[in-house]
Design a protein around this motif. Structure first.
Motif, short mmCIF file in Angstrom:
data_model
loop_
_atom_site.label_atom_id
_atom_site.label_comp_id
_atom_site.label_asym_id
_atom_site.label_seq_id
_atom_site.Cartn_x
_atom_site.Cartn_y
_atom_site.Cartn_z
N HIS A 376 0.81 -1.18 0.03
CA HIS A 376 0.14 -0.13 -0.06
C HIS A 376 0.90 1.22 0.06
CE1 HIS A 376 -2.17 3.36 2.00
NE2 HIS A 376 -2.98 2.97 1.12
N ASP A 377 1.93 1.26 0.97
CA ASP A 377 2.97 2.40 0.96
C ASP A 377 3.55 2.50 -0.46
OD1 ASP A 377 1.73 2.78 3.71
OD2 ASP A 377 3.77 3.54 4.20
N GLU A 378 4.07 1.55 -0.83
CA GLU A 378 4.92 1.59 -2.21
C GLU A 378 3.97 2.24 -3.19
OE1 GLU A 378 7.72 0.62 -3.11
OE2 GLU A 378 8.64 -0.67 -1.50
N LEU A 379 2.80 2.09 -3.23
CA LEU A 379 1.98 2.34 -4.43
C LEU A 379 1.51 3.54 -4.26
CD1 LEU A 379 -0.03 -1.11 -5.25
CD2 LEU A 379 1.65 -0.15 -6.60
N PRO A 431 18.45 6.14 24.51
CA PRO A 431 18.56 4.58 24.09
C PRO A 431 17.18 4.36 23.20
CG PRO A 431 18.87 5.14 26.40
CD PRO A 431 18.56 6.68 25.79
N SER A 432 17.21 3.47 22.68
CA SER A 432 16.03 2.87 21.70
C SER A 432 15.02 2.75 22.33
CB SER A 432 16.65 1.63 20.81
OG SER A 432 15.38 1.14 20.07
N ASN A 433 13.74 3.04 22.08
CA ASN A 433 12.26 2.77 22.83
C ASN A 433 11.42 2.63 21.87
OD1 ASN A 433 10.06 2.91 24.32
ND2 ASN A 433 10.97 4.38 25.74
N PHE A 434 11.19 1.56 21.37
CA PHE A 434 10.06 1.12 20.16
C PHE A 434 8.84 1.31 20.98
CE2 PHE A 434 13.73 -0.78 17.84
CZ PHE A 434 13.40 -0.21 16.75
N LYS A 435 8.58 1.20 22.33
CA LYS A 435 7.22 1.60 23.04
C LYS A 435 6.90 2.81 22.70
CE LYS A 435 4.98 0.67 27.19
NZ LYS A 435 4.94 0.27 28.58
N TRP A 436 7.83 3.55 23.10
CA TRP A 436 7.48 5.21 22.92
C TRP A 436 7.30 5.65 21.63
CZ3 TRP A 436 10.76 8.20 19.82
CH2 TRP A 436 10.32 9.71 19.90
N LEU A 437 8.29 5.03 20.64
CA LEU A 437 7.87 5.22 19.35
C LEU A 437 6.43 4.83 18.60
CD1 LEU A 437 8.75 6.64 16.63
CD2 LEU A 437 10.00 4.11 16.03
N LYS A 438 6.11 3.73 19.40
CA LYS A 438 4.57 3.19 18.85
C LYS A 438 3.44 4.31 19.45
CE LYS A 438 1.36 -0.49 19.27
NZ LYS A 438 0.90 -1.90 19.82
N GLU A 439 3.76 4.82 20.66
CA GLU A 439 2.79 5.63 21.05
C GLU A 439 2.85 6.79 20.47
OE1 GLU A 439 4.13 5.75 25.24
OE2 GLU A 439 3.20 3.84 25.77
N THR A 440 4.10 7.33 20.20
CA THR A 440 4.05 8.61 19.28
C THR A 440 3.34 8.43 17.99
OG1 THR A 440 6.15 9.06 20.52
CG2 THR A 440 5.52 10.36 18.20
N LEU A 441 3.32 7.29 17.17
CA LEU A 441 2.85 7.28 16.08
C LEU A 441 1.48 6.95 16.19
CD1 LEU A 441 5.29 4.48 14.59
CD2 LEU A 441 5.00 6.62 13.85
N ILE A 442 0.85 6.46 17.24
CA ILE A 442 -0.67 6.42 17.57
C ILE A 442 -1.23 7.78 17.73
CG2 ILE A 442 -2.50 5.53 18.93
CD1 ILE A 442 -0.66 2.76 19.40
N ASN A 443 -0.46 8.44 18.52
CA ASN A 443 -0.95 9.84 18.74
C ASN A 443 -0.95 10.58 17.51
OD1 ASN A 443 -1.52 9.26 21.64
ND2 ASN A 443 0.83 9.82 22.18
N ALA A 444 -0.21 10.46 16.75
CA ALA A 444 0.10 11.33 15.50
C ALA A 444 -0.97 10.88 14.50
CB ALA A 444 1.62 11.46 14.98
N LYS A 445 -1.54 9.63 14.64
CA LYS A 445 -2.25 9.23 13.46
C LYS A 445 -3.49 10.08 13.51
CE LYS A 445 -4.37 4.82 11.91
NZ LYS A 445 -4.53 3.26 12.15
N THR A 446 -3.82 10.70 12.16
CA THR A 446 -5.08 11.26 11.83
C THR A 446 -5.55 10.73 10.47
OG1 THR A 446 -3.84 13.03 10.59
CG2 THR A 446 -4.18 13.22 12.83
N SER A 447 -6.54 11.17 10.03
CA SER A 447 -7.05 10.91 8.68
C SER A 447 -6.13 11.07 7.42
CB SER A 447 -8.76 11.60 8.18
OG SER A 447 -8.31 12.86 8.45
N ASN A 448 -5.40 12.20 7.67
CA ASN A 448 -4.40 12.54 6.81
C ASN A 448 -3.19 12.02 6.97
OD1 ASN A 448 -6.21 14.42 5.31
ND2 ASN A 448 -5.94 15.86 7.04
N ASN A 449 -2.78 11.33 7.95
CA ASN A 449 -1.60 10.79 8.47
C ASN A 449 -1.67 9.43 8.43
OD1 ASN A 449 1.09 10.29 9.10
ND2 ASN A 449 0.71 11.02 11.26
N ASP A 450 -1.56 8.49 7.58
CA ASP A 450 -1.69 7.03 7.37
C ASP A 450 -0.32 6.54 7.72
OD1 ASP A 450 -2.41 4.54 6.87
OD2 ASP A 450 -2.41 4.77 4.68
N ASN A 451 -0.17 6.26 8.81
CA ASN A 451 1.13 5.29 9.28
C ASN A 451 0.89 4.07 10.02
OD1 ASN A 451 -0.04 6.01 11.78
ND2 ASN A 451 1.44 7.57 12.51
N GLU A 452 -0.07 3.49 9.27
CA GLU A 452 -0.53 1.79 9.92
C GLU A 452 0.83 1.01 9.71
OE1 GLU A 452 -4.06 0.10 8.70
OE2 GLU A 452 -5.15 2.00 8.83
#
Length: 629
Positions: A376-379, A431-452
């Motif tokens: 989906h992202d590629e296309l 340090p690396s923190n993917f849990k924090w990154l996931k939370e950041t991505l979820i909070n940034a998710k909007t109808s105009n920001n498809d980051n699934e």
């Protein structure tokens, strides 16, 4: 046997064939002898960006150069050569034109005449004046013939080898047709943030035309350039060469100058392996030491508190996956790799080869979801091709003469607004923190920001960083992880690669009992398209034995000639030195234990690839438990 370097003796026949100054001048465009033209060109080169370079159109007599081109096409055989840093068609027996004998001269008279005038005193003096390089060697000649066809390329480097003072490329594409920019094959020049740290993207590009020469002063740590990939079925023929520091007995010779130059200026390969450069790498090479207190078992294993000779039962129990752990792993891993039979098979394979290639690693639900999201992202999403357009959570790997790709590492994007910001904030990486990154991505998710896709990839990274997954890896390999690094990568077509380098062992963990002088690496490839198997579009991950020339055996001059190109080293992807060559594919895990004698790289991704190469890359410093079980 040690090979002797060619001495390039001037024979009586060659003396008879040497051209007088007036004949030399007549075979060049007469404008280059005009003092006004020379002064204007000298000023232009001195003020050029990103470093001292220039170009001259219609340099040589048109009839002579057309005759040279015809000789090359009819008399010279080209062989495709491919390494981590280039793909090019190179001449064989005439790769270096300095060693021509009379038989060669009889079938290549115009080629020999061209070499004579390019290294004539008259032209060398002109070149040395306009470039500001001063006197240039007459005896140390250095030219080769290359043809770039579709897919050919040469990645970023600074041309620092031995006594080189000026680099030049004389272009010979079809003389009756214009070479267009979208054909590719352009010479691109890269500015530097600081010495040995080039920017990711070029600031200047020369589109080659017939009878045009491009040239620049070799400036160690600054004269970075590449040849962009040729995208069309056309031949970009060229003669490439270098002018060197004057040799003993020549006009301009300074005792000790060449030795001092070589001592002070290291090759691109040496730069890539230097500790100094590692301080400026993103992602950083350092792996994060694991929190040993996570479980009693891991604390005992990692600190070596158990009696290695008497507590075998404890270790075997620690490595036996419980039903609950199997259930956790089955969220991502295919069932066949979690059965007792499947695990035993993988253990045996790793024991025999110190490596594993596991196909269909992820289970169908996770595999199908990730493939759907990646496609989906590629296309549907435009992929950023310049560093300034890369947005969080993605970053650009730097420096660009070592690697270039997009990545997520679980760290903030705060210090990555520009490439200068990265260097200014070297000590501010958290340090690396993917849990924090996931939370950041979820909070940034909007109808105009498809980051699934980013969320799904971060979820996968969190799983791969889990304690239970590390226990699974320990079960397969009998190697217990002590430190780790996990990054998600995207290699863009026509842009990205990593060059062959050695692994870096942790200095901090070397005191741990059982520490292994090797790094355990896992690459989970998630490339959704086909067409990678042949390797023609690159993207393969290759492990090879380091075959560095013995310092005591090599002859410096011969070593320079053995380089074969403006690259700094050879890394062929064929032959006995290749240990593993893994094409990009979908849902395959490549697990390799390698020490400092093994080089690894991901080959440049061609414009012809149907998609980016996607993967998750993990590195672990490990402790051996083989003697305990």
């Amino acid at each position: 046997m040690k090979r002797k370097a060619p001495s390039n003796p001037v024979t009586q026949t060659q003396k008879q064939l040497s051209l007088e100054d007036d004949k030399v001048k007549a075979l060049f465009n007469q404008k280059i002898w005009d003092p006004k033209f020379q002064d204007e060109l000298k000023d232009e080169i001195a003020n050029a960006k990103p470093y001292n370079w220039g170009t001259i159109h219609d340099l040589v007599d048109d009839d002579l150069l057309r005759a040279v081109r015809k000789e090359i096409e009819t008399e010279i055989h080209f062989t495709k050569k491919e390494t981590d840093i280039y793909k090019v068609n190179q001449s064989g027996d005439l790769a270096n034109l300095s060693g021509l004998d009379w038989n060669d001269l009889s079938r290549l008279p115009n080629m020999y005449k061209l070499r004579q005038i390019l290294y004539s005193e008259k032209y060398r003096d002109f070149f040395g004046y306009v470039t500001g390089a001063g006197k240039l060697s007459a005896s140390k000649t250095d030219m080769s013939v290359n043809t770039y066809t579709k897919g050919c390329h040469l990645l970023t480097h600074d041309d620092v080898i031995g006594s080189r003072r000026i680099s030049f490329i004389l272009y010979l594409p079809d003389p009756d047709r214009k070479w267009k920019s979208h054909y590719g094959g352009g010479l691109r020049l890269f500015p530097s943030i600081k010495e040995n740290i080039p920017y990711t993207d070029p600031c200047a590009k020369l589109v080659p035309q017939f009878n045009q020469i491009a040239f620049f002063k070799v400036q160690p740590g600054f004269s970075f350039h590449d040849v962009e990939e040729v995208r069309v079925d056309k031949h970009r023929l060229s003669i490439q060469g270098w002018y060197h520091i004057p040799q003993k007995g020549e006009d301009g010779y300074i005792p000790g100058e060449e030795e001092a130059w070589i001592d002070q200026n290291i090759s691109t390969l040496a730069q890539l392996e230097s500790r100094t450069l590692q301080d400026f790498e993103f992602p950083n090479a350092e792996r994060e030491i694991l929190p040993f207190h996570q479980t009693k078992h891991y604390e005992r294993l990692l600190t070596g508190e158990e009696d290695n000779n008497k507590d075998c039962k404890f270790l075997s129990e620690a490595l036996k996956l419980t039903e609950r752990e199997i259930q956790y792993l089955s969220q991502y891993i295919s069932p066949e790799h979690l059965t007792a039979e499947g695990i035993t098979k993988l253990q045996k394979s790793f024991e025999d080869n110190s490596s594993l290639q596991i196909e269909s690693f992820l289970n169908d639900p996770k595999s199908d979801l990730l493939k759907k999201l990646i496609k989906h992202d590629e296309l549907n999403k435009e992929c950023p091709m310049e560093a300034k357009d890369v947005k969080a959570p993605w970053k650009t790997a730097t420096p660009s003469h070592k690697w270039r790709y997009l990545y997520m590492d679980g760290k903030s994007h705060e210090y990555f607004a520009t490439e200068e910001d990265m260097l200014e904030n070297l000590n501010n990486e958290e340090p690396s923190n993917f849990k924090w990154l996931k939370e950041t991505l979820i909070n940034a998710k909007t109808s105009n920001n498809d980051n699934e896709l980013e969320i799904a990839l971060v979820d996968l990274a969190q799983f791969l960083k889990s304690l239970i997954f590390k226990k699974y890896i320990a079960t397969l390999t009998l190697l217990c992880p002590l430190a780790e690094k996990v990054i998600i990568r995207r290699f863009r077509p026509g842009k990205d690669f990593t060059l062959a380098t050695k692994c870096n062992l942790s200095e901090v963990l070397k005191g741990v009992e059982g520490f292994v002088d090797a790094v355990l690496e896992a690459t989970l490839c998630l490339t959704p398209s086909n067409g990678w198997t042949s390797g023609e579009v690159g993207g393969y991950e290759l492990y090879m034995a380091d075959e560095t020339i013995d310092e005591e055996e090599k002859d410096d001059t011969q070593y320079e000639r053995d380089v074969e190109d403006a690259t700094v080293y050879r890394r062929d992807d064929a032959g006995d030195s290749v240990l593993i060559n893994k094409p990009a594919s979908w849902n395959s895990l490549n697990l390799v234990l390698r020490d400092e004698s093994v080089m690894e790289f991901v080959k440049y991704i061609s414009w012809g690839a149907e998609s980016s190469r996607w993967d998750v890359r993990i590195q672990w410093d490990v402790k051996s438990m083989e003697s305990d079980v």
